[in-house]
Write an enzyme that holds these catalytic residues in place. Structure first.
Site, PDB file in Angstrom:
ATOM      1  N   ARG A 128      24.884  35.314  26.320  1.00 20.44           N
ATOM      2  CA  ARG A 128      24.144  34.492  27.280  1.00 20.44           C
ATOM      3  C   ARG A 128      23.286  35.371  28.189  1.00 20.44           C
ATOM      4  O   ARG A 128      23.537  36.550  28.339  1.00 20.44           O
ATOM      5  CB  ARG A 128      25.116  33.666  28.127  1.00 20.44           C
ATOM      6  CG  ARG A 128      25.622  32.446  27.395  1.00 20.44           C
ATOM      7  CD  ARG A 128      26.522  31.617  28.266  1.00 20.44           C
ATOM      8  NE  ARG A 128      25.782  30.811  29.221  1.00 20.44           N
ATOM      9  CZ  ARG A 128      25.841  30.989  30.555  1.00 20.44           C
ATOM     10  NH1 ARG A 128      26.564  31.952  31.070  1.00 20.44           N
ATOM     11  NH2 ARG A 128      25.162  30.208  31.355  1.00 20.44           N
ATOM     12  N   LYS A 161      37.425  39.742  29.178  1.00 16.58           N
ATOM     13  CA  LYS A 161      36.708  38.861  28.252  1.00 16.58           C
ATOM     14  C   LYS A 161      37.136  39.115  26.801  1.00 16.58           C
ATOM     15  O   LYS A 161      37.036  40.227  26.287  1.00 16.58           O
ATOM     16  CB  LYS A 161      35.198  39.072  28.406  1.00 16.58           C
ATOM     17  CG  LYS A 161      34.387  38.119  27.554  1.00 16.58           C
ATOM     18  CD  LYS A 161      33.039  37.833  28.159  1.00 16.58           C
ATOM     19  CE  LYS A 161      32.167  37.045  27.201  1.00 16.58           C
ATOM     20  NZ  LYS A 161      30.985  36.479  27.828  1.00 16.58           N
ATOM     21  N   ARG A 169      31.352  35.500  38.281  1.00 18.90           N
ATOM     22  CA  ARG A 169      32.290  36.644  38.194  1.00 18.90           C
ATOM     23  C   ARG A 169      33.290  36.540  39.310  1.00 18.90           C
ATOM     24  O   ARG A 169      32.918  36.306  40.447  1.00 18.90           O
ATOM     25  CB  ARG A 169      31.559  37.973  38.317  1.00 18.90           C
ATOM     26  CG  ARG A 169      30.781  38.312  37.075  1.00 18.90           C
ATOM     27  CD  ARG A 169      30.070  39.626  37.243  1.00 18.90           C
ATOM     28  NE  ARG A 169      29.208  39.843  36.111  1.00 18.90           N
ATOM     29  CZ  ARG A 169      29.608  40.432  34.982  1.00 18.90           C
ATOM     30  NH1 ARG A 169      30.825  40.902  34.889  1.00 18.90           N
ATOM     31  NH2 ARG A 169      28.783  40.582  33.985  1.00 18.90           N
TER      32      ARG A 169
END
Ligand code: BTN
Length: 336
Positions: free
Chosen positions: A133, A198, A334
């Site tokens: 993204r 992640k 974040r």
């Protein structure tokens, strides 16, 4: 279902060479040259090209070539058998490419030729220009992870289409847990996370006009066993399945089948019931609800407390006592 292993012109020998080396044992240059009807020099050149795709190949004088670790390759037949076992999945096509720039881009190009509503699937062993993204690169070394896209040509856009990346993330998280990997969370709008790092991501590409036909491609990348050499290029805390649980032989094919089945089921449900139907599942996996967060917009960063998502999939953010709604595709988030 049509299943094909596509090989770009000139890559068939390359593919066969990879299959031969996949066992992780030594193969002498002489034996490889004889097997492929090439000179030893030509084999050496092809081995060098494979190294450029992220394959770690050792060359030992007197013994030959071997991969640093055996490869568990994707296989159309195995994948189709796994899909058949999940029951009732009908695909327009299934392509497994050794190397492609991006599976999302590859499918977007083909989506207009798809019969309306039917799904096409593309997987690759390696992406040379994998897309994340917000213009980021998605690091995609050969045979190490999963790079998967599903594409449709739809007669009209579903409402609340911005929530699709959340729905795809939920489907992926279910597929991962069904494959034995626990504690998979979701960080709005598209990150699959484990203990704050992640593990994977979702990229939705949508081309079309409101009220008209559209091309939709949903891409999912999952880190399975990220090689150290590739990991250096990742610019955020990450994790792979190998660090969470057991990556047994055949896992990538089994997991790919589960991902495809879960994604098709979730998208069909979303088209009928909308995102509201997924809210309780999102709340169970929301990795940031209640945390102090910052949301990056193209021109500013907002700090606040994440309050979960609403029935359209928008992030609810409490900023100085006021509730702001952030929509998928416009912001990243974040925790800090
Ligand atoms: C992100 O978290 O930024 C989204 C990552 C999406 C990566 C997948 S890998 C398969 C598909 N093809 C691409 O080029 N990107 C997606």
């Amino acid at each position: 279902m049509a299943a094909a292993v596509e090989a770009a012109p000139g890559t068939d020998i390359q593919q066969a060479l990879i299959e031969r080396l996949a066992d992780g044992r030594f193969h002498s240059g002489t034996a490889l040259a004889a097997a492929f009807g090439l000179s030893r020099g030509a084999i050496w050149k092809r081995i060098q090209r494979l190294a450029a795709f992220g394959l770690d190949i050792e060359r030992v004088r007197g013994r030959g070539y071997r991969l640093a670790a055996p490869l568990d390759l994707l296989a159309a037949q195995t994948l189709c058998a796994e899909l058949a076992a999940t029951g009732g999945i009908v695909l327009q096509s299934l392509d497994i490419l050794p190397v492609v720039d991006s599976t999302n881009r590859w499918l977007l190009e083909r989506a207009p030729g798809l019969p309306a509503g039917e799904a096409a699937v593309c997987l690759a062993e390696c992406q040379t220009a994998g897309r994340g993204r917000r213009g980021r690169a998605w690091i995609s070394p050969f045979g190490a992870n999963l790079y998967l896209s599903v594409g449709w040509h739809l007669r009209d856009l579903p409402p609340d289409v911005g929530a699709l990346s959340l729905v795809a993330g939920l489907a992926a998280a279910d597929a991962l847990e069904g494959s034995g990997f626990a504690d998979i969370g979701l960080k709005w709008p598209n990150d699959l996370v484990h203990e704050g790092r992640k593990l994977g991501g979702v990229l939705v590409d949508l081309h079309g006009q409101p009220g008209g036909a559209c091309r939709l491609v949903i891409g999912i990348g999952i880190n399975v066993a990220m090689p150290a050499a590739a990991a250096g290029a990742i610019d955020q805390p990450w994790i792979d399945l190998e660090s969470i649980g057991t990556v047994a032989a055949g896992l990538r094919n089994r997991l790919a089948a589960r991902l495809i089945a879960a994604l098709l089921e979730a998208v069909n449900r979303f088209v009928i019931d909308g995102f509201e139907a997924f809210l309780p599942a999102w709340e169970r996996r929301d990795a940031v609800a209640g945390s102090a967060v910052q949301v990056s917009l193209p021109d500013q960063t907002i700090a606040g407390t994440a309050l979960g998502v609403d029935g359209q999939g928008a992030l609810r953010l409490c900023v100085g006592g006021e509730i702001k709604r952030c929509f998928s595709g416009e912001v990243s988030l974040r925790t800090q």
